[in-house]
Motif scaffolding. Structure first.
Motif, PDB file in Angstrom:
ATOM      1  N   SER A  16       0.940  -1.200   0.072  1.00  0.00           N
ATOM      2  CA  SER A  16       0.009   0.016  -0.048  1.00  0.00           C
ATOM      3  C   SER A  16       0.789   1.221   0.030  1.00  0.00           C
ATOM      4  O   SER A  16       1.876   1.222   0.625  1.00  0.00           O
ATOM      5  N   LEU A  17       0.174   2.386  -0.401  1.00  0.00           N
ATOM      6  CA  LEU A  17       1.065   3.789  -0.469  1.00  0.00           C
ATOM      7  C   LEU A  17      -0.300   4.599  -0.377  1.00  0.00           C
ATOM      8  O   LEU A  17      -1.406   4.503  -0.830  1.00  0.00           O
ATOM      9  N   ARG A  18      -0.067   5.744   0.580  1.00  0.00           N
ATOM     10  CA  ARG A  18      -0.982   6.945   0.244  1.00  0.00           C
ATOM     11  C   ARG A  18      -0.140   8.016  -0.257  1.00  0.00           C
ATOM     12  O   ARG A  18       0.674   8.583   0.259  1.00  0.00           O
ATOM     13  N   LEU A  19      -0.801   8.429  -1.549  1.00  0.00           N
ATOM     14  CA  LEU A  19      -0.460   9.779  -2.053  1.00  0.00           C
ATOM     15  C   LEU A  19      -1.346  10.937  -1.338  1.00  0.00           C
ATOM     16  O   LEU A  19      -2.278  10.872  -1.226  1.00  0.00           O
ATOM     17  N   SER A  20      -0.496  12.011  -1.245  1.00  0.00           N
ATOM     18  CA  SER A  20      -0.818  13.433  -0.861  1.00  0.00           C
ATOM     19  C   SER A  20      -0.755  14.396  -2.072  1.00  0.00           C
ATOM     20  O   SER A  20       0.131  14.631  -2.597  1.00  0.00           O
ATOM     21  N   GLY A  63     -12.052  -0.750  -5.933  1.00  0.00           N
ATOM     22  CA  GLY A  63     -12.068  -1.404  -4.810  1.00  0.00           C
ATOM     23  C   GLY A  63     -10.985  -1.714  -4.034  1.00  0.00           C
ATOM     24  O   GLY A  63     -10.471  -2.336  -3.223  1.00  0.00           O
ATOM     25  N   ARG A  64      -9.632  -0.993  -4.873  1.00  0.00           N
ATOM     26  CA  ARG A  64      -8.232  -1.091  -4.386  1.00  0.00           C
ATOM     27  C   ARG A  64      -7.872   0.548  -3.787  1.00  0.00           C
ATOM     28  O   ARG A  64      -7.255   0.223  -2.874  1.00  0.00           O
ATOM     29  N   PHE A  65      -8.311   1.641  -4.622  1.00  0.00           N
ATOM     30  CA  PHE A  65      -7.838   2.841  -4.317  1.00  0.00           C
ATOM     31  C   PHE A  65      -9.045   3.676  -3.754  1.00  0.00           C
ATOM     32  O   PHE A  65     -10.313   3.398  -4.054  1.00  0.00           O
ATOM     33  N   THR A  66      -8.757   4.545  -2.876  1.00  0.00           N
ATOM     34  CA  THR A  66      -9.798   5.433  -2.364  1.00  0.00           C
ATOM     35  C   THR A  66      -9.294   6.857  -2.355  1.00  0.00           C
ATOM     36  O   THR A  66      -7.975   7.069  -1.895  1.00  0.00           O
ATOM     37  N   ILE A  67     -10.110   7.742  -2.987  1.00  0.00           N
ATOM     38  CA  ILE A  67      -9.722   9.184  -2.981  1.00  0.00           C
ATOM     39  C   ILE A  67     -10.365   9.714  -1.897  1.00  0.00           C
ATOM     40  O   ILE A  67     -11.802   9.534  -1.534  1.00  0.00           O
ATOM     41  N   SER A  68      -9.857  10.773  -1.107  1.00  0.00           N
ATOM     42  CA  SER A  68     -10.469  11.594  -0.198  1.00  0.00           C
ATOM     43  C   SER A  68      -9.778  12.661  -0.113  1.00  0.00           C
ATOM     44  O   SER A  68      -8.855  13.061  -0.707  1.00  0.00           O
ATOM     45  N   ARG A  69     -10.672  13.708   0.784  1.00  0.00           N
ATOM     46  CA  ARG A  69     -10.023  15.136   0.804  1.00  0.00           C
ATOM     47  C   ARG A  69     -10.046  15.648   2.372  1.00  0.00           C
ATOM     48  O   ARG A  69     -11.167  15.350   2.996  1.00  0.00           O
ATOM     49  N   ASP A  70      -9.414  16.437   2.501  1.00  0.00           N
ATOM     50  CA  ASP A  70      -9.469  17.414   3.671  1.00  0.00           C
ATOM     51  C   ASP A  70      -9.504  18.771   3.559  1.00  0.00           C
ATOM     52  O   ASP A  70      -8.318  19.311   3.157  1.00  0.00           O
ATOM     53  N   ASN A  71     -10.675  19.615   3.395  1.00  0.00           N
ATOM     54  CA  ASN A  71     -10.748  20.696   2.931  1.00  0.00           C
ATOM     55  C   ASN A  71      -9.970  21.653   4.038  1.00  0.00           C
ATOM     56  O   ASN A  71      -9.355  22.849   3.629  1.00  0.00           O
ATOM     57  N   TYR A  92     -14.333   6.467  -9.719  1.00  0.00           N
ATOM     58  CA  TYR A  92     -12.982   5.869 -10.084  1.00  0.00           C
ATOM     59  C   TYR A  92     -12.791   4.942 -11.412  1.00  0.00           C
ATOM     60  O   TYR A  92     -13.917   4.599 -12.113  1.00  0.00           O
ATOM     61  N   ALA A  93     -11.891   4.797 -11.857  1.00  0.00           N
ATOM     62  CA  ALA A  93     -11.656   3.864 -12.942  1.00  0.00           C
ATOM     63  C   ALA A  93     -11.958   2.322 -12.540  1.00  0.00           C
ATOM     64  O   ALA A  93     -11.617   2.417 -11.767  1.00  0.00           O
ATOM     65  N   ASP A  94     -12.244   1.679 -13.678  1.00  0.00           N
ATOM     66  CA  ASP A  94     -12.487   0.173 -13.082  1.00  0.00           C
ATOM     67  C   ASP A  94     -11.422  -0.397 -12.713  1.00  0.00           C
ATOM     68  O   ASP A  94     -11.504  -1.346 -11.978  1.00  0.00           O
ATOM     69  N   SER A  95     -10.162  -0.172 -13.250  1.00  0.00           N
ATOM     70  CA  SER A  95      -8.892  -0.805 -13.045  1.00  0.00           C
ATOM     71  C   SER A  95      -8.616  -0.521 -11.436  1.00  0.00           C
ATOM     72  O   SER A  95      -7.812  -1.350 -11.112  1.00  0.00           O
ATOM     73  N   MET A 145      -3.822   3.824  -1.696  1.00  0.00           N
ATOM     74  CA  MET A 145      -3.881   2.633  -2.890  1.00  0.00           C
ATOM     75  C   MET A 145      -3.288   1.309  -2.154  1.00  0.00           C
ATOM     76  O   MET A 145      -2.105   1.046  -1.451  1.00  0.00           O
ATOM     77  N   ASN A 146      -4.339   0.425  -2.106  1.00  0.00           N
ATOM     78  CA  ASN A 146      -3.891  -1.019  -1.622  1.00  0.00           C
ATOM     79  C   ASN A 146      -3.949  -1.900  -2.523  1.00  0.00           C
ATOM     80  O   ASN A 146      -4.365  -1.833  -3.638  1.00  0.00           O
ATOM     81  N   SER A 147      -3.313  -2.961  -2.312  1.00  0.00           N
ATOM     82  CA  SER A 147      -3.308  -4.150  -2.976  1.00  0.00           C
ATOM     83  C   SER A 147      -2.736  -3.976  -4.510  1.00  0.00           C
ATOM     84  O   SER A 147      -3.107  -4.109  -5.515  1.00  0.00           O
ATOM     85  N   LEU A 148      -1.559  -3.118  -4.335  1.00  0.00           N
ATOM     86  CA  LEU A 148      -1.023  -2.569  -5.407  1.00  0.00           C
ATOM     87  C   LEU A 148      -0.406  -3.706  -6.446  1.00  0.00           C
ATOM     88  O   LEU A 148       0.061  -4.748  -5.852  1.00  0.00           O
ATOM     89  N   LYS A 149      -0.465  -3.668  -7.739  1.00  0.00           N
ATOM     90  CA  LYS A 149      -0.168  -4.324  -8.616  1.00  0.00           C
ATOM     91  C   LYS A 149       1.152  -3.712  -9.390  1.00  0.00           C
ATOM     92  O   LYS A 149       1.218  -2.504  -9.681  1.00  0.00           O
TER      93      LYS A 149
END
Length: 122
Positions: free
Chosen positions: A17-21, A66-74, A60-63, A83-87
């Motif tokens: 997993s990774l989390r992008l900001s 279920g694995r990636f989650t977008i969120s925001r903190d205003n 989300y893109a189909d690809s 990003m989980n279960s990365l391929k």
């Protein structure tokens, strides 16, 4: 002039997993839809995920569904991509993007960040 600065990329093993900001400045962040795109070597830039101004709508893109989650903190003017279960095929430069609506940001963003590299080893 808006500025979008991505961080959090790196090298990870498949299944990890990774989390992008993405930190935004120069605009009223809370009224702007945000998104993530990616570009793999030799391929065109593609849409990954988008989120509405309030965070109540996501797309989300189909690809990655279920694995990636977008969120925001205003309050922090920041959007995230968990990003989980990365391929291995997720390897790409990931770009933060902004636009007036979630529809526009998913097809023709008005603002772009510089990108952050994500490499998934198999």
């Amino acid at each position: 002039q808006v500025q979008l600065v991505e961080s959090g990329g790196g090298l990870v093993q498949a299944g990890g997993s990774l989390r992008l900001s993405c930190a935004a400045s120069g605009r009223t962040f809370g009224s702007w839809a945000m998104g993530w795109f990616r570009q793999a070597p030799g391929k065109e830039r593609e849409f990954v995920a988008a989120i509405g101004w309030s965070g109540g709508s996501t797309y989300y893109a189909d690809s990655v569904k279920g694995r990636f989650t977008i969120s925001r903190d205003n309050a922090k003017n920041t959007v995230y991509l968990q990003m989980n279960s990365l391929k291995a095929e997720d390897t790409a430069v990931y770009y933060c993007a902004g636009a007036r609506t979630i529809l526009v940001v998913s097809i023709r963003p008005e603002d772009w960040g510089q990108g952050t590299q994500v490499t998934v080893s198999s």
